[in-house]
Design a protein around this motif. Structure first.
Motif, PDB file in Angstrom:
ATOM      1  N   THR A   8       1.028   4.013  -2.996  1.00 62.73           N
ATOM      2  CA  THR A   8       0.705   5.400  -2.685  1.00 62.73           C
ATOM      3  C   THR A   8       1.850   6.310  -3.111  1.00 62.73           C
ATOM      4  O   THR A   8       1.621   7.370  -3.714  1.00 62.73           O
ATOM      5  N   ALA A  20       0.840  -1.202   0.000  1.00 63.67           N
ATOM      6  CA  ALA A  20       0.000   0.000   0.000  1.00 63.67           C
ATOM      7  C   ALA A  20       0.875   1.251   0.000  1.00 63.67           C
ATOM      8  O   ALA A  20       0.596   2.210  -0.738  1.00 63.67           O
ATOM      9  N   GLU A  21       1.931   1.255   0.803  1.00 59.67           N
ATOM     10  CA  GLU A  21       2.847   2.406   0.843  1.00 59.67           C
ATOM     11  C   GLU A  21       3.521   2.636  -0.511  1.00 59.67           C
ATOM     12  O   GLU A  21       3.618   3.764  -0.981  1.00 59.67           O
TER      13      GLU A  21
END
Length: 145
Positions: A141, A137-138
């Motif tokens: 993003t 997810a990081e």
């Protein structure tokens, strides 16, 4: 090949695939991979033009992923990817992306994961292995920024 022989091959392939699914549901990924491999070998020799061959490869990619066999997962997922994309089935891209991530190939991983996210939508992160979910997810993003 005669129609009866083709029906027999298809029946055997589906039986092996169902066995593989049962093993996967029970957490026995090694047995699942063996059944998927048997089904693939049979389908590749007796069902040359049948699209089931790509679905089978999605199944074995999943078993390989769960066994930590990233290179085998990547190979199978790549074979299934175009067919899955055409059918809006995200599994091959999802497994490919995660196996590439685990093997350190971040750019290729993110491309495959973006493809999967475009098919899955809002529930995308729920489909990611919980072990890698936050890190992926990081990365996604940061890539979008």
């Amino acid at each position: 090949m005669e129609m009866n022989a083709l029906d027999d091959v298809e029946s055997q392939v589906l039986d092996l695939a169902n066995q593989a699914i049962g093993h996967q549901a029970g957490g026995d990924y090694r047995q699942a991979a063996q059944r998927w491999a048997q089904a693939i070998a049979l389908a590749d020799t007796g069902m040359h033009d049948d699209e089931i061959r790509y679905w089978l490869r999605s199944g074995i990619a999943d078993a390989h992923y769960r066994l930590g066999q990233d290179e085998a997962c990547i190979a199978a997922a790549r074979e299934a990817r175009d067919w899955c994309r055409h059918h809006q089935a995200p599994l091959a891209a999802l497994l490919l992306g995660q196996a590439l991530y685990r093997s350190g190939r971040m750019q290729a991983a993110l491309e495959a994961l973006e493809e999967a996210r475009s098919m899955i939508g809002a529930e995308f992160l729920d489909a990611i292995d919980h072990v890698h979910r936050d890190a992926i997810a990081e990365l996604m993003t940061a890539r979008a920024a």
